[in-house]
Design a protein around this motif. Structure first.
Motif, PDB file in Angstrom:
ATOM      1  N   THR A   1       0.819  -1.201   0.000  1.00 24.59           N
ATOM      2  CA  THR A   1       0.000   0.000   0.000  1.00 24.59           C
ATOM      3  C   THR A   1       0.857   1.257   0.000  1.00 24.59           C
ATOM      4  OG1 THR A   1      -1.798   1.177   1.135  1.00 24.59           O
ATOM      5  CG2 THR A   1      -0.211   0.025   2.533  1.00 24.59           C
ATOM      6  N   TRP A   2       0.335   2.292  -0.594  1.00 21.63           N
ATOM      7  CA  TRP A   2       0.955   3.615  -0.625  1.00 21.63           C
ATOM      8  C   TRP A   2       0.269   4.479   0.424  1.00 21.63           C
ATOM      9  CZ3 TRP A   2      -0.711   7.430  -5.047  1.00 21.63           C
ATOM     10  CH2 TRP A   2      -0.137   8.690  -4.833  1.00 21.63           C
ATOM     11  N   THR A   3       1.013   4.862   1.468  1.00 18.63           N
ATOM     12  CA  THR A   3       0.472   5.731   2.502  1.00 18.63           C
ATOM     13  C   THR A   3       0.887   7.170   2.209  1.00 18.63           C
ATOM     14  OG1 THR A   3       0.670   3.958   4.148  1.00 18.63           O
ATOM     15  CG2 THR A   3       0.323   6.184   4.968  1.00 18.63           C
ATOM     16  N   THR A   4      -0.082   8.046   2.069  1.00 21.43           N
ATOM     17  CA  THR A   4       0.202   9.439   1.718  1.00 21.43           C
ATOM     18  C   THR A   4      -0.596  10.396   2.589  1.00 21.43           C
ATOM     19  OG1 THR A   4       0.102  11.099  -0.054  1.00 21.43           O
ATOM     20  CG2 THR A   4      -1.564   9.365  -0.107  1.00 21.43           C
ATOM     21  N   ASP A   5      -0.010  11.552   2.870  1.00 18.68           N
ATOM     22  CA  ASP A   5      -0.728  12.633   3.547  1.00 18.68           C
ATOM     23  C   ASP A   5      -1.532  13.477   2.563  1.00 18.68           C
ATOM     24  OD1 ASP A   5       0.233  12.092   6.114  1.00 18.68           O
ATOM     25  OD2 ASP A   5       2.022  13.312   5.816  1.00 18.68           O
ATOM     26  N   GLY A   6      -1.208  13.378   1.259  1.00 15.81           N
ATOM     27  CA  GLY A   6      -1.762  14.299   0.270  1.00 15.81           C
ATOM     28  C   GLY A   6      -3.019  13.776  -0.399  1.00 15.81           C
ATOM     29  N   PHE A   7      -4.144  13.863   0.295  1.00 14.59           N
ATOM     30  CA  PHE A   7      -5.401  13.339  -0.235  1.00 14.59           C
ATOM     31  C   PHE A   7      -5.745  13.939  -1.593  1.00 14.59           C
ATOM     32  CE2 PHE A   7     -10.096  13.163  -0.432  1.00 14.59           C
ATOM     33  CZ  PHE A   7     -10.301  11.807  -0.206  1.00 14.59           C
ATOM     34  N   PHE A   8      -5.467  15.227  -1.765  1.00 12.90           N
ATOM     35  CA  PHE A   8      -5.761  15.896  -3.036  1.00 12.90           C
ATOM     36  C   PHE A   8      -4.507  16.073  -3.904  1.00 12.90           C
ATOM     37  CE2 PHE A   8      -9.368  17.768  -0.449  1.00 12.90           C
ATOM     38  CZ  PHE A   8     -10.354  17.015  -1.073  1.00 12.90           C
ATOM     39  N   ARG A   9      -3.457  15.277  -3.631  1.00 13.66           N
ATOM     40  CA  ARG A   9      -2.225  15.376  -4.398  1.00 13.66           C
ATOM     41  C   ARG A   9      -1.823  14.033  -5.005  1.00 13.66           C
ATOM     42  NH1 ARG A   9      -1.015  18.601  -7.061  1.00 13.66           N
ATOM     43  NH2 ARG A   9       1.241  18.297  -6.904  1.00 13.66           N
ATOM     44  N   GLU A  10      -2.803  13.201  -5.270  1.00 11.71           N
ATOM     45  CA  GLU A  10      -2.549  11.902  -5.903  1.00 11.71           C
ATOM     46  C   GLU A  10      -2.615  12.094  -7.418  1.00 11.71           C
ATOM     47  OE1 GLU A  10      -5.624   9.657  -4.027  1.00 11.71           O
ATOM     48  OE2 GLU A  10      -4.589   9.584  -2.098  1.00 11.71           O
TER      49      GLU A  10
ATOM     50  N   ASP B   1       1.035  10.997 -12.465  1.00 17.58           N
ATOM     51  CA  ASP B   1       2.440  10.578 -12.467  1.00 17.58           C
ATOM     52  C   ASP B   1       2.805   9.857 -11.179  1.00 17.58           C
ATOM     53  OD1 ASP B   1       2.942  11.503 -14.999  1.00 17.58           O
ATOM     54  OD2 ASP B   1       3.883  13.382 -14.346  1.00 17.58           O
ATOM     55  N   LEU B   2       2.292  10.340 -10.045  1.00 17.87           N
ATOM     56  CA  LEU B   2       2.562   9.654  -8.785  1.00 17.87           C
ATOM     57  C   LEU B   2       1.895   8.286  -8.743  1.00 17.87           C
ATOM     58  CD1 LEU B   2       2.311  12.532  -6.141  1.00 17.87           C
ATOM     59  CD2 LEU B   2       4.329  11.140  -6.671  1.00 17.87           C
ATOM     60  N   VAL B   3       0.675   8.201  -9.214  1.00 16.03           N
ATOM     61  CA  VAL B   3      -0.014   6.908  -9.271  1.00 16.03           C
ATOM     62  C   VAL B   3       0.776   5.924 -10.131  1.00 16.03           C
ATOM     63  CG1 VAL B   3      -2.069   5.712 -10.125  1.00 16.03           C
ATOM     64  CG2 VAL B   3      -2.317   7.822  -8.791  1.00 16.03           C
TER      65      VAL B   3
ATOM     66  N   SER C   1      -0.766  -1.502  -4.950  1.00 18.10           N
ATOM     67  CA  SER C   1      -2.055  -1.672  -5.623  1.00 18.10           C
ATOM     68  C   SER C   1      -3.159  -0.853  -4.980  1.00 18.10           C
ATOM     69  CB  SER C   1      -2.455  -3.150  -5.650  1.00 18.10           C
ATOM     70  OG  SER C   1      -2.467  -3.692  -4.344  1.00 18.10           O
ATOM     71  N   VAL C   2      -2.893  -0.294  -3.764  1.00 18.32           N
ATOM     72  CA  VAL C   2      -3.899   0.518  -3.080  1.00 18.32           C
ATOM     73  C   VAL C   2      -3.226   1.721  -2.433  1.00 18.32           C
ATOM     74  CG1 VAL C   2      -5.410  -1.462  -2.647  1.00 18.32           C
ATOM     75  CG2 VAL C   2      -3.706  -0.801  -0.922  1.00 18.32           C
ATOM     76  N   VAL C   3      -4.047   2.675  -1.987  1.00 16.46           N
ATOM     77  CA  VAL C   3      -3.549   3.887  -1.345  1.00 16.46           C
ATOM     78  C   VAL C   3      -4.445   4.227  -0.157  1.00 16.46           C
ATOM     79  CG1 VAL C   3      -4.872   5.352  -2.944  1.00 16.46           C
ATOM     80  CG2 VAL C   3      -2.914   6.322  -1.715  1.00 16.46           C
ATOM     81  N   GLU C   4      -3.830   4.693   0.924  1.00 18.77           N
ATOM     82  CA  GLU C   4      -4.572   5.138   2.109  1.00 18.77           C
ATOM     83  C   GLU C   4      -3.703   6.153   2.853  1.00 18.77           C
ATOM     84  OE1 GLU C   4      -2.791   3.931   4.854  1.00 18.77           O
ATOM     85  OE2 GLU C   4      -1.615   2.956   3.309  1.00 18.77           O
ATOM     86  N   MET C   5      -4.060   6.521   4.078  1.00 21.42           N
ATOM     87  CA  MET C   5      -3.414   7.661   4.724  1.00 21.42           C
ATOM     88  C   MET C   5      -2.741   7.357   6.062  1.00 21.42           C
ATOM     89  SD  MET C   5      -6.256  10.638   3.941  1.00 21.42           S
ATOM     90  CE  MET C   5      -5.195  11.956   4.519  1.00 21.42           C
ATOM     91  N   GLU C   6      -2.767   6.106   6.540  1.00 22.55           N
ATOM     92  CA  GLU C   6      -2.267   5.850   7.896  1.00 22.55           C
ATOM     93  C   GLU C   6      -1.359   4.635   8.064  1.00 22.55           C
ATOM     94  OE1 GLU C   6      -6.200   7.865   7.813  1.00 22.55           O
ATOM     95  OE2 GLU C   6      -5.712   5.776   7.306  1.00 22.55           O
ATOM     96  N   CYS C   7      -1.423   3.664   7.183  1.00 24.64           N
ATOM     97  CA  CYS C   7      -0.817   2.353   7.427  1.00 24.64           C
ATOM     98  C   CYS C   7       0.670   2.428   7.760  1.00 24.64           C
ATOM     99  CB  CYS C   7      -1.048   1.437   6.226  1.00 24.64           C
ATOM    100  SG  CYS C   7      -0.451  -0.249   6.476  1.00 24.64           S
TER     101      CYS C   7
ATOM    102  N   LEU D   1      -8.695   4.970  -8.244  1.00 21.18           N
ATOM    103  CA  LEU D   1      -7.938   5.893  -9.087  1.00 21.18           C
ATOM    104  C   LEU D   1      -7.494   5.212 -10.377  1.00 21.18           C
ATOM    105  CD1 LEU D   1      -5.688   7.390  -6.257  1.00 21.18           C
ATOM    106  CD2 LEU D   1      -7.527   8.584  -7.440  1.00 21.18           C
ATOM    107  N   ALA D   2      -7.983   4.026 -10.618  1.00 23.22           N
ATOM    108  CA  ALA D   2      -7.602   3.275 -11.814  1.00 23.22           C
ATOM    109  C   ALA D   2      -8.181   3.936 -13.068  1.00 23.22           C
ATOM    110  CB  ALA D   2      -8.080   1.829 -11.700  1.00 23.22           C
ATOM    111  N   ALA D   3      -7.617   3.584 -14.176  1.00 20.94           N
ATOM    112  CA  ALA D   3      -8.098   4.056 -15.485  1.00 20.94           C
ATOM    113  C   ALA D   3      -7.980   5.573 -15.655  1.00 20.94           C
ATOM    114  CB  ALA D   3      -9.545   3.606 -15.722  1.00 20.94           C
ATOM    115  N   GLY D   4      -7.056   6.199 -14.917  1.00 18.98           N
ATOM    116  CA  GLY D   4      -6.784   7.615 -15.135  1.00 18.98           C
ATOM    117  C   GLY D   4      -7.837   8.576 -14.647  1.00 18.98           C
TER     118      GLY D   4
END
Length: 262
Positions: A172-181, A184-186, A195-201, A225-228
């Motif tokens: 999993t991809w843990t990120t603080d940037g909910f509106f910054r996914e 290119d980062l994906v 394969s997934v993204v969340e904010m705490e793991c 966030l699949a398929a662009g």
């Protein structure tokens, strides 16, 4: 390891376990169950607590909210449960507090967004989390990944299969940037195996490692966030209660610890 300042402040990790303000600074005299579930599942925690006649042990208080801490009796042991606040920093503040008052085996459950074309309401168990947030760097030295506890992962798998549910191991991809996914980062995270993204793991896993306790996480797929493009779908609400029940069952069904011989 001793403290060493680096160029970037976020990388200034201090290995000391003692801080000027520690998790049990309130001296509440609270004792929470050794096995504990933290859940990002909306109103499902108080509903479960009410329907199972849970005992309220205390309250985790911060400026923005108060979180009740419950104890639920089971056939083999009592389990602690509480709602989890969104975001790595506050979620870890709660986790560190719970550990300070006795939690040792913790399962976290909550939703995730999918980077690949996965269906909604699918159960996933992360084996490792990419540390693209800030909190984990206060608990572990700089490194790209943090692993989750293999024994609790195996227990979660066993419980889900026993109750008739499929699950998939993932990164999993843990990120603080909910509106910054961004796209290119994906793409980059997909290439790294997420394969997934969340904010705490990642932050929760780092805190658990630092405090030398066990932690695993049960995720359920929500938005995508699949398929662009981004699609809310239904935010995984259909399985929120089920995810909570399976997490609790996983801890209740754990084998009893073997007693050490004298």
């Amino acid at each position: 390891m001793t403290f060493q300042s680096r160029q970037w402040p976020i990388l200034d990790f201090d290995p000391s376990s003692e801080a000027l303000l520690n998790p049990t600074h309130e001296n509440l005299g609270l004792q929470v169950p050794r096995q504990f579930v933290m859940a990002f599942v909306g109103k499902q925690v108080p509903l479960y607590a009410w329907s199972h006649h849970a005992r309220r042990l205390g309250t985790f208080s911060c400026v923005s909210q108060k979180i009740p801490i419950y104890q639920v009796k089971g056939k083999h042991r009592s389990i602690g449960i509480c709602a989890a606040p969104v975001g790595a920093a506050l979620a870890v503040q709660l986790l560190d507090w719970l550990i300070g008052y006795g939690a040792q085996q913790i399962i976290v459950t909550g939703s995730c967004g999918t980077l690949n074309p996965l269906p909604e309401n699918k159960f996933l168990i992360p084996t490792a989390a990419l540390r693209d947030e800030g909190t984990s760097y206060h608990y572990l030295p700089p490194q790209r990944w943090v692993n989750l506890d293999s024994r609790l992962i195996a227990q979660l798998q066993q419980t889900l299969f026993k109750h008739g549910y499929d699950c998939t191991l993932c990164r999993t991809w843990t990120t603080d940037g909910f509106f910054r996914e961004t796209q290119d980062l994906v793409n980059c995270r997909q290439q790294e195996g997420c394969s997934v993204v969340e904010m705490e793991c990642a932050a929760l896993a780092a805190c658990a490692q630092f405090r030398k306790v066990q932690l695993a996480q049960l995720l359920y797929s929500a938005d995508t966030l699949a398929a662009g493009q981004h699609q809310n779908r239904h935010w995984g609400r259909q399985v929120q209660g089920l995810a909570l029940r399976l997490s609790i069952a996983s801890l209740q069904e754990m084998p009893a610890a073997e007693k050490k011989k004298p």
